[in-house]
Design an enzyme around this catalytic site. Structure first.
Site, short mmCIF file in Angstrom:
data_model
loop_
_atom_site.label_atom_id
_atom_site.label_comp_id
_atom_site.label_asym_id
_atom_site.label_seq_id
_atom_site.Cartn_x
_atom_site.Cartn_y
_atom_site.Cartn_z
N GLY A 21 0.77 -1.24 0.00
CA GLY A 21 0.00 0.00 0.00
C GLY A 21 0.80 1.29 0.00
O GLY A 21 0.40 2.29 0.58
N ASP A 153 16.20 -3.29 -4.53
CA ASP A 153 16.05 -3.55 -5.97
C ASP A 153 17.19 -2.86 -6.71
O ASP A 153 17.62 -1.78 -6.33
CB ASP A 153 14.74 -2.94 -6.50
CG ASP A 153 13.50 -3.62 -5.95
OD1 ASP A 153 13.64 -4.67 -5.31
OD2 ASP A 153 12.39 -3.08 -6.18
N GLN A 197 13.79 -3.87 10.58
CA GLN A 197 15.14 -3.44 10.96
C GLN A 197 16.11 -3.63 9.79
O GLN A 197 16.93 -2.77 9.50
CB GLN A 197 15.64 -4.26 12.16
CG GLN A 197 14.82 -4.05 13.42
CD GLN A 197 15.39 -4.86 14.59
OE1 GLN A 197 16.60 -4.93 14.76
NE2 GLN A 197 14.51 -5.47 15.37
N CYS A 392 -16.01 2.94 -23.60
CA CYS A 392 -15.08 2.85 -24.72
C CYS A 392 -15.35 1.61 -25.58
O CYS A 392 -16.27 1.64 -26.37
CB CYS A 392 -13.64 2.89 -24.20
SG CYS A 392 -12.50 3.48 -25.46
N GLY A 394 -16.81 -0.90 -24.69
CA GLY A 394 -18.18 -1.22 -24.31
C GLY A 394 -19.20 -0.40 -25.08
O GLY A 394 -20.33 -0.84 -25.27
N GLU A 416 -10.71 -3.85 -35.68
CA GLU A 416 -9.83 -4.37 -34.64
C GLU A 416 -9.97 -5.90 -34.55
O GLU A 416 -9.04 -6.61 -34.19
CB GLU A 416 -10.22 -3.72 -33.30
CG GLU A 416 -9.28 -4.03 -32.17
CD GLU A 416 -9.56 -3.19 -30.92
OE1 GLU A 416 -10.41 -2.29 -30.96
OE2 GLU A 416 -8.91 -3.46 -29.90
N HIS A 523 -13.53 7.59 -21.26
CA HIS A 523 -13.50 6.85 -19.99
C HIS A 523 -13.90 7.77 -18.85
O HIS A 523 -13.04 8.39 -18.23
CB HIS A 523 -12.09 6.32 -19.73
CG HIS A 523 -11.68 5.23 -20.66
ND1 HIS A 523 -11.95 3.90 -20.41
CD2 HIS A 523 -11.03 5.26 -21.84
CE1 HIS A 523 -11.48 3.16 -21.40
NE2 HIS A 523 -10.92 3.96 -22.28
N GLU A 525 -14.68 7.10 -15.96
CA GLU A 525 -14.16 6.64 -14.65
C GLU A 525 -12.90 7.38 -14.22
O GLU A 525 -12.62 7.48 -13.03
CB GLU A 525 -13.89 5.12 -14.69
CG GLU A 525 -12.77 4.63 -15.60
CD GLU A 525 -13.21 4.30 -17.02
OE1 GLU A 525 -14.24 4.84 -17.46
OE2 GLU A 525 -12.51 3.52 -17.70
N1 GLN Z 1 -9.97 -1.11 -28.55
C1 GLN Z 1 -10.80 0.05 -28.71
C2 GLN Z 1 -10.07 1.17 -29.44
O1 GLN Z 1 -8.86 1.19 -29.48
C3 GLN Z 1 -11.31 0.53 -27.38
C4 GLN Z 1 -10.24 1.03 -26.49
C5 GLN Z 1 -10.68 1.12 -25.05
O2 GLN Z 1 -11.64 0.49 -24.64
N2 GLN Z 1 -9.95 1.87 -24.26
O3 GLN Z 1 -10.68 2.04 -29.97
#
Ligand code: GLN
Length: 549
Positions: A21, A153, A197, A392, A394, A416, A523, A525
């Site tokens: 975290g 690292d 430690q 997107c 979706g 695509e 997006h 979100e």
């Molecule tokens: N693959 C799709 C595109 O490139 C959607 C990308 C995504 O969902 N961020 O347009």
């Protein structure tokens, strides 16, 4: 080199192990200092050689978070923005890849005047230059800089070296915080301080002494262990901060304040005379809302980036999950999120199990895997009037589903997946063709903030309550303008469009036809904040609550 006089730098490093975290701790430190009235800047350093996070598979490294500038970053940047409640700039993200690329390009241009270019001093100084450039961001007074990885690292050693040099150059203005882990081995049943430690000793070997130790563990640290760490690691007992596991990450700042962390930091950086009293009222309200017992609303996320070995990863969709939560808390319900693998619906089997959900989300994605499953889910949600929110990919799939099953365009597709389809209702954006032909994948999508105009009388316009919005994008494909007319005259409403009206940014069905069937090319979100939930997620959750009733 001294540029910004009086700027304060707090370096956060990790000891013992990763994944305990550090990102949330850094976000929380930033947040509590901000709540004392300071202008705080958060910086993430990722030691990998990828120039940005854009080319990484989410199951490798979690979600790719997109800044408003379009830079593709680590998901921690999302946490930073959510905890601070403000947007960050691209200066706030640093990778080894960026640093090396810059130094090597400069060398190729004779920028080092014939000298031998080496990790020390050239890479180190480029790191310092970037940290100082970030300090300039938005007039900030304090930078909290998270160095990725764990002490010991190879990858992050140069960053720690840069921090050590800054500590020396700016006396009184730089402190180090190390986040460690105290295991409680099952059979032994006692909290062990030895790994901590050893981690401090490892940090000492870099010439760095921590000022504060944040001790993560399953339970709180007792006085005895604080004293033991203090004496063996040369810190005061008060500077060992107990950070037990808690239910919600949003409780971490409040927990830190119980241990007086912001006051301790202010003292060490000589800021205590300037500070206001910490004001966490709104944040405490949020945590109370999170903890309150509430009625659960079941949301299914249908995606593919879940599995690594035997484990299910929700990290790939972190911002989506957080966005759902913020709207749920605002509306006083408990978000009950379920992960469904799109591949399990490939053969159109098991779709009836979707009935039990109050809302379905198909988040962003790439490529062919699981596509038919997602299309089947979208068709089901449309026909059974289950609230659906497409992000997107979706949204693109929602348009393909509509074209196939409502307009009867049987082979409707996106290049695509099927570049030979006669009906590319989704198409590649013109400027993307060349980039793909030259295999230029890194940082070349349509990225970052773009405006959209919202059509009056639509769900989207009502949700936002305004005409022009700006949202973050990350895609190469778009709704093919040649099909817009046909789709619209058959009932699909493009409620958000680019200012030139060429790009379709939001698609939806009217509320008279479906309680909530909406997809965004962007997006949303990425802009949802805990104290400021995203209007589209809130509208979607409202529809899900109505379905529950
Ligand atoms: N693959 C799709 C595109 O490139 C959607 C990308 C995504 O969902 N961020 O347009």
């Amino acid at each position: 080199m001294m540029k910004k006089k009086g700027h304060k730098y707090i370096f956060v490093v990790g000891g013992v192990m990763s994944g305990v975290g550090k990102g949330i701790a850094t976000s929380s430190i930033g947040m509590i200092l901000q709540s004392k009235g300071f202008n705080v800047n958060l910086v993430k350093i990722d030691p990998y050689l990828n120039v940005d996070a854009g080319t990484m598979n989410p199951t490798e490294h979690g979600e790719v978070f997109v800044l408003k500038s379009g830079l593709e970053t680590d998901q921690d940047m999302g946490n930073y923005e959510r905890f601070l409640g403000k947007d960050l700039g691209e200066e706030n993200y640093i990778t080894s890849g960026m640093v090396y690329q810059h130094v090597i390009e400069r060398e190729r241009n004779l920028g080092y005047g014939g000298r031998c270019v080496e990790a020390i001093p050239h890479i180190r100084d480029e790191i310092i230059r970037r940290i100082e450039a970030a300090a300039e961001y938005n007039g900030s007074e304090i930078s909290v800089i998270e160095i990725g990885g764990t002490i010991g690292d190879f990858q992050n050693a140069l960053f720690i070296e840069a921090a050590r040099v800054m500590h020396m150059q700016y006396p009184g203005n730089v402190i180090f915080i190390i986040l460690t882990y105290l295991p409680i081995p099952g059979k032994i049943g006692e909290m062990k301080t030895k790994p901590t430690q050893n981690a401090i000793r490892a940090l000492n070997s870099y010439g760095v002494q921590p000022d504060i130790i944040i001790a993560r563990s399953e339970t709180s640290l007792d006085k005895k262990r604080k004293d033991k760490i203090a004496i063996s690691c040369s810190v005061r007992s008060e500077d060992v901060i107990s950070a037990p596991d808690i239910e919600s990450i949003y409780d971490v700042p409040i927990n830190f304040e119980r241990e007086h962390l912001s006051d301790i930091i202010a003292m060490k950086l000589d800021l205590h005379k300037k500070t206001k009293r910490t004001n966490l009222i709104q944040w405490k309200h949020l945590v109370t809302r999170i903890q309150k017992k509430k009625k659960a609303v079941k949301i299914a996320i249908v995606g593919k980036y879940f599995k690594t070995g035997d484990f299910t990863l929700s990290d790939s969709y972190l911002s989506v999950i957080e966005a759902i939560k913020f709207s749920a808390y605002k509306l006083g319900v408990e978000p009950d999120i379920h992960w469904l693998s799109s591949q399990s619906f490939e053969k159109k089997r098991g779709l009836d199990t979707l009935k039990r959900y109050h809302g379905i989300i198909v988040p962003g994605g790439f490529g062919e895997k699981g596509i038919n499953g997602k299309l089947a889910v979208i068709e089901y949600a449309r026909k059974k009037r289950i609230p659906y929110f497409g992000l997107c990919y979706g949204m693109q799939l929602m348009v393909i589903e509509y074209a196939r099953n409502v307009l009867g365009i049987k082979h409707a597709h996106t290049p695509e997946v099927d570049p030979k389809s006669p009906d590319l209702v989704i198409n590649i954006m013109e400027d993307q063709k060349k980039k793909l032909a030259e295999s230029k994948y890194g940082g070349t999508m349509r990225l970052g903030l773009y405006p959209a105009y919202l059509k009056r009388g639509t769900l989207a316009r009502r949700a936002y309550g305004k005409e022009i919005v700006e949202e973050r994008h990350r895609h190469r494909y778009e709704v093919n303008p040649e099909y817009v007319e046909r789709l619209s005259s058959n009932g699909l409403v493009f409620s958000g469009v680019s200012p030139d009206r060429v790009l379709m940014e939001i698609a939806e069905l009217p509320e008279s036809k479906h309680p909530f069937f909406l997809g965004t090319q962007f997006h949303p979100e990425f802009q949802a904040k805990p104290l400021n939930p995203h209007p589209l997620f809130t509208a979607f959750m409202k529809a899900a609550i109505r379905r529950k009733r």
